[in-house]
Design an enzyme around this catalytic site. Structure first.
Site: not given
Ligand code: C2O
Length: 605
Positions: A191, A215, A224, A347, A351, A368, A381
Site C-alpha cells: 500500500h 488514489h 485495491h 472509505h 480510515h 496511507f 477494503h
Molecule cells: Cu489505498 Cu483505503 O486506501
C-alpha cells in the site's frame, strides 16, 4: 498490428463488461482441500457462517434475489463465448505493449527504480522504506478459464472455526521473514509503495520522474481489488486452502457497523489484533461521516447518517461512471484528478475513524503508508470492494466500466502466493466472479437503497438565500477557514426528464488545494436553512471532500476536484426552478483552499 489487436481486445472487454456476470449454478458441497471440485466450473459457496455444529457446507444458488447483490448474476452469458473470448484475450494480452499504441495508461511500476517513501512524524519528514524485493522475472496474470466462485463472508457472521483458520493464516503470514514478499510486513508495504511516492516513471522530458498514485482517480477500485486478491491467495496458501476467502466488514449496515469482534480479541486471535487504533471508536458504531473529532451522536443517529451517506454515494450522487469510480488518470497526467463518491466519503471516513489519535500520523489506518499494517484494513477494503460490485450490479443497461483502453490496460505488479511477481491488468479485475470470489448475501441486508433523504418542509429557503453573497461577489481562491455560504447560479433550470437523462447537473468544486500530509475534509450542503451541520440524514446534505493523509515527494500541495451530482437533490428540495442554489461549505479538518465553484452539466454515460 498492435493497434488492431488492441482494439479487438478492447471490443471484447467492452462486451464482457456490458454483459452480466458469469452464470451461477447449484453448487456441489466440497471440502476445502478437494482439488477436483476446485477446478470444476461451478460456483461453490463455502459456508463459514453456519453454526458450528451444523453441516459445514450447504448448497446455495447465487441466483437467489435476496437483495441487489448478485441479483443480476443470471445466465445472460454464453459460456462458449466466454471460453473463446478468453483464448483471444490471452493471445492478445501478451502482444499488447500499451506504450506502443496511441493509448497511454500509467506505466507499470519498476521495482528497480522504487525509491524510499517518506512519512511525516511530528512535522518532520522521515524516510520510510517500503519497496518490495527486486525480481526480474515477471509472469502475466491469466484469468481462470473455468472460474469457481467462493464467498467472502461478512465478518460479523462467521463462526469460530472460520476465525481460527483466518487467525492461523495471518499468524503464519506474520511469521514469515520480512524479506519474503508474502510476509505481513511486505503485504502492508504494498500500500505504501503505490500511495506514498515510491513508484515513479520517466516523464519523457529530461530526468524528471512522475509519481504513481492509485488514489483520487479511476484506479482506486481496481488497484485495491488486485491488492486484496493476492493478499487473500497468500493467506489461503499458508493454510493449504485455495478456497479460503477473506471476511468483509459490513459497516454499511447497522448489523455490521461495530468493529467485528474477532479483530478486538487479542487473547484468542492475536494475529487479528492491532494496538494502534482509536480505542474509543472500537466500542462505537463506525461513523461514515467521521471528521476526526467527536460529534457526540448516539448510535442510532450515526446509523441514520450512515444510511443517507451510503445512499448518496452509491445512488443519488453516483449516476455517472466517473463520479463513482473517480476521474481518469493517464500517463503524464497530474496525479489526484478527483476521487469518486465512495472513495472520498465512507472509505476515507473509516480510515480516519479507525486510526489511532495517539500516534504521530494517525497510524495505522489513518495514514496511507501504515494502513496495511492493521488487519482491519483488509476487511474494510473488502467491503469497499463489495460496494464496487453492488454498484455495478445495479447499473442495469448503463455502462458498468470505462471502455477506455487507458483504464483497462493499466498494469500493476504484485507478488503471488508462490512468490512470483505477477503483472495484472485493470481490465481483468472488473468482474469479481472471474476472480473467483463473491460476497456473502445471505443474512446481509442492504438498508441504504431505501434511505433517500427527505427535505424539511418549511418556507424559509428563499429568505435564507437573501443573506448569502452571490458567487461573483466571492473572491477566489477562497480559503475555507470558516463555514462559507455562496449563491451559485444555475445555467439551466426546470429541465425536462429527457434533458435530465441526457445530462447530469453537477456542483463542481475545483482547484481544491490541500496539503497531502494532512487529513482534510469539508462537507457540502445545499439550501440548508437551519445551519444544522451535524445531522446528515436529510436531503440538504450533498456530500463531502476528504482525503487520507499521505506524504508525497512532489508536490506537497495538490490540486484536485470534487464532482457532486445534484439533479435528484434539487428535485427533492423542491428548488429545481430556482435560478441559484445556496451552497454551504463546512470545513471539518485541515487547511483547504478552493479555486472555483460552479454548476456544470455532464453528459450521461
Ligand atoms: Cu489505498 Cu483505503 O486506501
Amino acid at each position: 498490428m498492435h493497434a488492431s489487436v488492441a482494439s479487438n481486445t478492447h471490443t471484447y472487454i467492452k462486451k464482457l463488461a456490458m454483459s452480466s456476470s458469469l452464470p451461477c449454478s447449484w453448487a456441489t458441497p466440497i471440502l476445502p482441500s478437494s482439488s477436483s471440485s476446485y477446478s470444476s466450473s461451478r460456483v461453490v459457496y463455502s459456508n463459514p457462517t453456519a453454526p458450528e455444529n451444523a453441516k459445514p457446507r450447504r448448497r446455495f444458488s447465487c441466483r437467489a434475489k435476496n437483495d441487489n447483490q448478485n441479483a443480476e448474476s443470471s445466465n445472460k452469458f454464453d459460456r462458449r463465448d466466454v471460453l473463446i473470448g478468453l483464448g483471444g484475450l490471452y493471445g492478445a494480452a501478451s502482444s499488447i505493449n500499451p506504450l506502443e499504441s496511441s493509448a497511454a495508461p500509467i506505466p507499470q511500476p519498476e521495482l528497480n527504480t522504487c525509491r524510499t517513501a517518506t512519512n511525516i512524524n511530528n512535522g518532520q519528514p522521515v524516510p520510510y522504506s517500503c519497496c518490495p524485493p527486486i525480481n526480474n522475472t515477471i509472469v502475466d496474470f491469466r484469468l481462470p478459464a473455468r472460474p469457481v466462485v467462493y464467498e467472502r463472508p461478512a465478518a460479523h457472521l462467521v463462526n469460530a472455526q472460520y476465525i481460527s483458520r483466518f487467525n492461523l493464516a495471518l499468524q503464519r503470514m506474520r511469521a514469515l521473514p520480512d524479506s519474503d514478499p508474502r510476509s505481513f510486513t511486505q503485504q502492508a508495504n504494498v500500500h505504501c509503495a503505490y500511495c506514498n511516492g515510491a513508484y515513479t516513471y520517466p516523464s519523457g522530458t529530461g530526468t524528471q520522474r512522475l509519481e504513481i498514485q492509485v488514489h483520487n482517480c479511476w484506479l482506486f477500485f481496481p488497484f485495491h481489488r488486485w491488492y486484496l486478491y493476492f493478499f487473500e491467495r497468500i493467506l489461503g496458501s499458508l493454510i493449504n486452502d485455495p478456497t479460503f476467502r477473506m471476511p468483509y466488514w459490513n459497516w454499511d449496515s447497522p448489523d455490521g457497523m461495530y468493529t467485528p469482534s474477532m479483530y478486538l480479541n487479542q487473547r484468542q486471535y492475536p494475529a487479528l489484533f492491532n494496538e494502534r487504533r482509536n480505542q474509543r471508536n472500537m466500542t462505537r458504531p463506525a461513523d461514515l461521516g467521521y471528521f476526526g473529532t467527536d460529534n457526540n451522536l448516539t448510535p442510532s443517529q450515526t446509523a441514520d447518517n450512515n444510511c443517507v451517506i451510503m445512499y448518496n454515494e452509491m445512488i443519488r450522487n453516483a449516476n455517472l461512471l466517473e463520479h463513482f469510480m473517480g476521474e481518469p488518470l493517464r500517463r503524464g497526467d497530474p496525479i489526484n484528478p478527483g476521487a469518486g463518491t465512495h472513495e472520498a466519503g465512507s472509505h476515507t471516513a473509516i480510515h480516519i475513524w479507525g486510526g489511532d489519535p495517539r500516534q504521530p500520523s494517525g497510524e495505522d489506518l489513518g495514514n496511507f503508508y501504515s494502513a496495511g499494517r492493521d488487519p482491519l484494513f483488509y476487511a474494510h477494503h473488502a467491503n469497499v470492494d463489495r460496494m464496487w460490485t453492488i454498484w455495478r450490479d445495479r447499473r442495469g443497461n448503463l455502462p458498468r466500466d470505462f471502455s477506455d483502453p487507458d483504464y483497462l490496460n493499466t498494469q500493476f505488479l504484485f507478488y503471488n502466493e508462490n512468490r512470483q511477481l505477477v503483472r495484472v491488468r485493470v481490465g481483468d479485475c472488473v468482474d469479481n466472479l472471474r476472480l473467483e470470489y463473491a460476497n456473502q448475501t445471505r443474512g446481509v441486508n442492504i438498508p441504504w437503497t431505501s434511505c433517500r433523504p427527505r427535505a424539511r418542509v418549511s418556507g424559509t429557503r428563499a429568505a435564507k438565500k437573501v443573506e448569502a453573497p452571490k458567487l461573483d461577489a466571492v473572491e477566489f481562491p477562497l480559503k475555507l477557514d470558516k463555514i462559507t455560504k455562496v449563491l451559485v447560479p444555475r445555467p439551466k433550470k426546470s429541465r425536462s426528464k429527457e434533458e435530465k437523462d441526457k445530462e447530469v447537473e453537477v456542483l463542481l468544486i475545483s482547484g481544491i488545494e490541500v496539503d497531502t500530509e494532512q487529513f482534510v475534509k469539508f462537507d457540502v450542503f445545499v439550501d440548508e436553512e437551519e445551519d444544522d451541520f451535524v445531522n446528515l440524514a436529510k436531503a440538504e446534505y450533498t456530500g463531502t471532500f476528504a482525503q487520507v493523509p499521505h506524504k508525497h515527494e512532489t508536490p506537497l500541495q495538490i490540486k484536485t476536484s470534487r464532482y457532486l451530482e445534484v439533479t435528484q437533490q434539487l428535485e427533492d428540495l423542491g428548488v429545481d426552478d430556482d435560478d441559484e442554489i445556496l451552497v454551504i461549505l463546512v470545513p471539518r479538518a485541515g487547511d483547504i483552499t478552493i479555486g472555483s465553484i460552479k454548476i456544470v452539466y455532464n453528459p450521461s454515460n
